[in-house]
Enzyme design. Structure first.
Site, mmCIF file in Angstrom:
data_model
loop_
_atom_site.group_PDB
_atom_site.id
_atom_site.type_symbol
_atom_site.label_atom_id
_atom_site.label_comp_id
_atom_site.label_asym_id
_atom_site.label_seq_id
_atom_site.Cartn_x
_atom_site.Cartn_y
_atom_site.Cartn_z
ATOM 1 N N ASP A 343 0.838 -1.203 0.000
ATOM 2 C CA ASP A 343 0.000 0.000 0.000
ATOM 3 C C ASP A 343 0.872 1.251 0.000
ATOM 4 O O ASP A 343 0.567 2.234 0.684
ATOM 5 C CB ASP A 343 -0.934 0.002 1.210
ATOM 6 C CG ASP A 343 -2.060 1.036 1.063
ATOM 7 O OD1 ASP A 343 -2.346 1.440 -0.084
ATOM 8 O OD2 ASP A 343 -2.633 1.432 2.093
ATOM 9 N N ASN A 348 1.142 7.629 2.593
ATOM 10 C CA ASN A 348 1.727 6.735 3.579
ATOM 11 C C ASN A 348 3.243 6.896 3.698
ATOM 12 O O ASN A 348 3.906 6.043 4.277
ATOM 13 C CB ASN A 348 1.408 5.277 3.221
ATOM 14 C CG ASN A 348 -0.067 4.968 3.394
ATOM 15 O OD1 ASN A 348 -0.778 5.659 4.123
ATOM 16 N ND2 ASN A 348 -0.536 3.939 2.713
#
Length: 574
Positions: A343, A348
């Site tokens: 991901d 992130n």
């Protein structure tokens, strides 16, 4: 390394030793005067000893023969008595944990051409010493920067500030400990920061409101947790499930610093009724769907994320290469421990701004909620049904992941999936747009899709981007994973581009020798081992070179000669 050489020599002459033992024939060794060290003049004579002589001289003769093997085949490689003395002292200091004399001797040997190091495995042995020395130093620095908490940390011991970020699965608040002056991570946090911590509260819609059920449901979030043994109340769970099956990620400078985790009842925090009302339990919101308890993760607070940073600022080409190299080093660390993040995206990726100005920020990867971290599976996941979770962001999934078809014997290989996603993020770093998101061009057409694209469809990078880096990005975006560069090789190419002599990249028609590569590595090791501790002691002076120093240390902590040579060969093939 030298112990292996001794064993090799003894093995080579083992037949002679066995032959002597079986025949009972020994060569006469002249007597030595222990006071004058003068040997008696005597010719070596072959004789057959009596049984009594054989019994008395067998052990001594074998010892003398083995001693001659050691001296003739190992110690003769040191060309003079001074080098021999330095070598003995270096080994003594090396076993005491001080590698300085050892590296100094190797450097003198390479510079003078005395030939102490000659074979490929010996060069790899020096690289091993470099990895161990830098690793010990960085381990001590990580321990010095760790945050000390009470054993029974809970929400009652924390004071929350404003919301930092909010996603579909969690919300992050700035926080600090109550009635305690923070001393953690002074190397990168500002002294006047009143909230040095970040607490991530997971949204719990399904798991029962007990600690075991919550941890079993959200164990992936705790993969980078530094102090997993601190969960003293759940020791049986960690021992039976986490320790035996779940792969943990050791600390790394480019991985988020996660200090502690705990389960607790969800409180009514600032802005909770407006930001995430559906995630609240019934006792706080009658229309909420959340459970009473959830998981809380205590981490270091970082300044911003990559997405926001790129919106506010355009990094120059060198800073862009530094950011990309840090990202590739993080992916290399994942792959080393057989963990796939699955991901990666600019949301992130967090950045720690060392100081305002032109310095490149420190990059860390966070949010492991979708990672693959199973010791039994490694980086290959069985894909029997379409219901199995492939990962997070579908637009940035590697082609082999998004196009995988379920079946009885089907599986998805994630070994080069994260490095492919890192290649797409490189476009965001250098152009501020990821071509694999569904942006529209002037003709209202989708630019790229990970399912249908071909390599010739990749957009050109700005001319300011170095040609080696441009071609590297294309090489890690190759659709066929068998032809794609892996993360370790890609990160090594970036490190060589940043720190290696320019003539290796642009002016040399042949690859550097092993000795030249080792001289370069030793010069970098000297910089890290001797300048690093000084930088950490003087916080203000280290600001200008903190990221570069950490990047070099990261490279040396994993360096292997054959990987460096492979990266140089790839660069020369361009």
């Amino acid at each position: 390394m030298y112990f292996k050489t001794v064993l090799n020599r003894v093995y080579i002459h083992s037949k002679l030793l066995l032959q002597i033992h079986k025949t009972g024939k020994y060569y006469y060794i002249p007597k030595v005067n222990i006071f004058t060290r003068d040997r008696t003049v005597c010719d070596a004579k072959l004789f057959l000893p009596t049984p009594k002589q054989q019994e008395s001289k067998a052990i001594q003769s074998k010892y003398d023969y083995a001693r001659r093997l050691l001296i003739d085949n190992v110690m003769k490689r040191v060309t003079n008595s001074l080098a021999a003395d330095l070598r003995r002292r270096s080994v003594k200091h090396l076993f005491n944990g001080n590698p300085s004399p050892f590296f100094a001797l190797i450097g003198i040997s390479l510079a003078s051409g005395t030939g102490i190091i000659t074979k490929e495995n010996e060069f790899e042995g020096i690289c091993w010493e470099i990895r161990e020395s830098v690793g010990r130093m960085r381990k001590n620095l990580f321990e010095a920067e760790s945050h000390e908490f009470e054993d029974n940390i809970s929400l009652n011991s924390l004071e929350f500030g404003n919301v930092i970020a909010k996603g579909s699965n969690a919300v992050v608040y700035e926080a600090r400990e109550k009635n305690k002056t923070d001393k953690s991570d002074v190397s990168t946090s500002k002294k006047n920061d009143s909230y040095p911590l970040a607490v991530k509260m997971m949204f719990n819609y399904e798991a029962e409101s007990n600690a075991i059920a919550i941890l079993r449901s959200m164990f992936r979030e705790m993969v980078p947790l530094q102090n997993i043994s601190a969960e003293i109340n759940l020791s049986n769970f960690w021992e039976n499930e986490m320790s035996h099956r779940i792969q943990r990620l050791p600390p790394h400078i480019n991985v988020v610093k996660m200090y502690r985790s705990f389960t607790d009842y969800i409180p009514e925090l600032p802005d909770s009724q407006t930001l995430y009302p559906d995630a609240l339990p019934f006792r706080l919101n009658p229309d909420g769907c959340g459970r009473n308890m959830s998981l809380f993760l205590v981490m270091k607070k970082y300044k911003t994320n990559l997405k926001q940073f790129l919106q506010d600022k355009t990094p120059n080409s060198r800073d862009g290469v530094l950011l990309l190299t840090q990202l590739l080093e993080a992916v290399t660390h994942f792959n080393k421990y057989e963990i796939a993040h699955r991901d990666l995206k600019s949301d992130n990726i967090l950045l720690d701004i060392i100081e305002e100005g032109e310095n490149c920020p420190l990059l860390v990867v966070t949010d492991f909620g979708n990672c693959l971290s199973d010791k039994y599976l490694g980086l290959s996941m069985p894909f029997k049904t379409p219901d199995i979770d492939r990962g997070g962001n579908a637009a940035l999934m590697a082609p082999e992941v998004i196009t995988a078809q379920p079946g009885i014997f089907s599986s998805i290989d994630y070994s080069k999936a994260d490095v492919w996603t890192a290649g797409t993020l490189a476009y965001e770093i250098f152009t501020k747009q990821n071509p694999f998101y569904q942006y529209k061009n002037q003709r209202d057409e989708e630019v790229l899709r990970n399912i249908t694209y071909t390599e010739d469809m990749l957009p050109e990078l700005p001319i300011e981007v170095p040609s080696v880096i441009s071609r590297l990005i294309r090489a890690i975006l190759i659709k066929n994973p068998s032809k794609r560069l892996d993360a370790e090789l890609a990160a090594t190419v970036c490190q060589i581009h940043l720190w290696a002599p320019s003539q290796w990249l642009f002016h040399s028609k042949k690859l550097p020798s092993n000795s030249e590569i080792l001289q370069w590595l030793l010069s970098l090791t000297t910089k890290v081992l001797y300048e690093g501790p000084v930088l950490f002691k003087d916080l203000e002076k280290k600001r200008t070179s903190f990221t570069e120093y950490q990047l070099i240390a990261t490279f040396l902590q994993r360096v292997k000669l054959h990987i460096v040579k492979k990266a140089l060969y790839w660069i020369h093939e361009l």
